[in-house]
Design an enzyme around this catalytic site. Structure first.
Site: not given
Ligand code: UFG
Length: 342
Positions: A127, A152, A156
Site C-alpha cells: 500500500s 495496519y 504492510k
C-alpha cells in the site's frame, strides 16, 4: 497458450476477485484461497460467471499452516499473489494483535510453503500507506518509507521486509511488492465489486451508499488542508487497471524479466484528485446527488499523496488506462445492482 497456475490468497475479496478475472483472461490458471472472513462465496461465483470457468475455490484460512499446506499439495502452481489481510486502519489501532496475527501469520505461512515446495514467485499486496506524508510528490519507489501510523500500515511494511529478506536468502524465491494507491470502482459486468461490511470507511463506498440513500450525508473530512480546494488529494486507481498490474507482475516474474530478486512498484494513475473533485465527478458521471457536509479532519489522514508511475510503466509495461468518469460509473452501477436499484 495456457500459462501456469497462480494461487490467489484472499481471492474472494475486492481486489482478489478482479485479479482472478484478469489472470484467467490473460491465460493463467487460478486457484482462489479465502477464509471468507471479510468476503462472500458469491464473489467467487461472480468470478466464475465472468470467466465462464469453474475457477477452483478452497475455503482455507492462510493462518492455518496445515490447511494451506493441503492447498500446496493439491495444486501445481508456481506463483502466488497474497491479498489475504485485514485492512481497516481504525480497527488495527484498537486491536493491533488481530492485525499482526492475521496479516503476518498468513503471509509467513505462504512464504514458508513457497520456499519448502520450491515455488518461486510471490506478489504482495502492499500500500501507498508505507510512504506516509511524503516530503516530495509524486512519490517514487525510492521515496523513503516513513514510520507507520497504524498497526495496519505497519503490517504492510513488515510484510514487504519479510518478502525482501526471503528473496535475498532463498535462491528459489522472487518477490514483487505492489504499492496500491486508492483502488475504486467495480467490474463493468457488475458481477463483482467491493462489499464493505457495516459503515464504509473508504470514500467511494461511502459516496455510493449515500447516493443510494443508505447513508443520509457524506462527511468530507477536512477542508482546511494545504491543497488547492482544501480537501485531501489522492490517486484513485480503477480496480480493473489495478488487477491488470498483478498480471503484468506475474508475467514479469514467469518470463524471467526481473532485474533483482525483489522489486517494488507504485500502482496508481499519477494524477492527484481532491475529495471534492471526486464527489463532484461522481455526481456528474452518474447524474445523481450526493448530500455532503464538511467535517473535522480524520485522524491519521495525510494531506496529499499520489504516485510517480514511470517505473511501473517501464518495467511492467503497465499503466492505468480507464478514465475516472467511467470508473465512477462502474462504482454506481455496482451499488445499484447489489441494492436492487433501477
Ligand atoms: N474521506 C472522506 N469521507 C469519508 C471517507 C473518506 O472525506 O467518509 C476522505 C479521507 O479523509 C481521505 C480520502 O477521502 O482524504 C480518501 O479516504 P479513503 O479512506 O478512501 O482512503 P485513504 O487514502 O485514507 O486510505 C487508503 C486505503 C487504506 C490505506 C490508505 C493509505 O483505503 O487501506 O489508503 O495507503 F491504508
Amino acid at each position: 497458450m495456457k500459462k501456469g497456475t497462480v494461487l490467489v490468497s484472499g481471492g474472494a475479496g475486492y481486489i482478489g476477485t478482479h485479479t482472478a478475472v484478469e489472470l484467467v483472461a490473460a491465460g493463467y490458471g487460478v486457484v482462489i484461497v479465502d477464509n471468507l472472513a471479510n468476503s462472500e462465496a458469491c464473489a467467487v461465483e461472480g468470478v466464475r460467471r465472468i470467466t465462464g470457468i469453474e475457477v477452483p475455490f478452497e475455503q482455507v484460512d492462510a493462518c492455518d499452516g496445515q490447511a494451506l499446506r493441503g492447498v500446496f499439495e493439491k495444486y501445481g502452481f508456481v506463483s502466488a499473489i497474497h491479498f489475504a489481510a485485514f485492512k481497516a486502519v481504525g480497527e488495527s489501532v484498537a486491536d493491533p494483535l488481530k492485525y499482526y496475527r492475521n496479516n503476518l501469520t498468513s503471509f509467513m505461512n505462504l512464504c514458508a510453503l513457497m520456499h519448502e515446495f520450491g515455488r518461486s514467485d510471490v506478489v504482495f499486496s502492499s500500500s501507498a500507506t508505507v510512504y506516509g506524508q511524503a516530503g516530495v510528490l509524486p512519490v517514487t519507489e525510492r521515496s523513503p518509507r516513513l514510520p507507520a501510523t497504524s498497526p495496519y500500515g505497519n503490517t504492510k511494511q513488515m510484510a514487504e521486509d519479510i518478502l525482501r529478506d526471503c528473496c535475498a536468502a532463498y535462491a528459489c524465491m522472487r518477490g514483487i511488492a505492489l504499492r496500491y494507491f486508492n483502488p475504486i470502482g467495480a467490474h463493468p459486468s457488475t458481477l463483482i465489486g467491493e462489499l464493505p461490511r457495516g459503515v464504509p470507511q473508504n470514500l467511494v463506498p461511502y459516496i455510493t451508499q449515500t447516493a443510494a440513500g443508505i447513508r443520509p450525508c457524506l462527511s468530507i473530512f477536512g477542508n482546511d488542508y494545504p491543497t488547492p480546494d482544501g480537501t485531501c488529494l489522492r490517486d484513485y486507481i480503477d480496480v480493473v487497471d489495478l488487477a491488470r498490474a498483478h498480471v503484468a507482475a506475474v508475467d514479469r516474474m514467469t518470463q524471467g524479466r526481473m532485474e533483482a530478486s525483489y522489486e517494488v512498484f507504485n500502482i496508481g494513475t499519477g494524477r492527484p484528485v481532491s475529495v471534492l473533485e471526486l464527489v463532484e465527478g461522481f455526481e456528474r458521471a452518474n447524474g445523481v446527488e450526493v448530500p455532503r457536509k464538511f467535517a473535522p479532519r480524520r485522524a491519521g489522514d495525510v494531506p496529499a499523496v499520489w504516485a510517480d508511475t514511470r517505473l511501473a510503466a517501464r518495467a511492467l509495461g503497465w499503466q492505468a488506462v480507464r478514465p475516472l468518469e467511467e470508473t465512477l460509473r462502474t462504482a454506481w452501477a455496482w451499488e445499484k445492482r447489489i441494492r436492487g436499484i433501477k
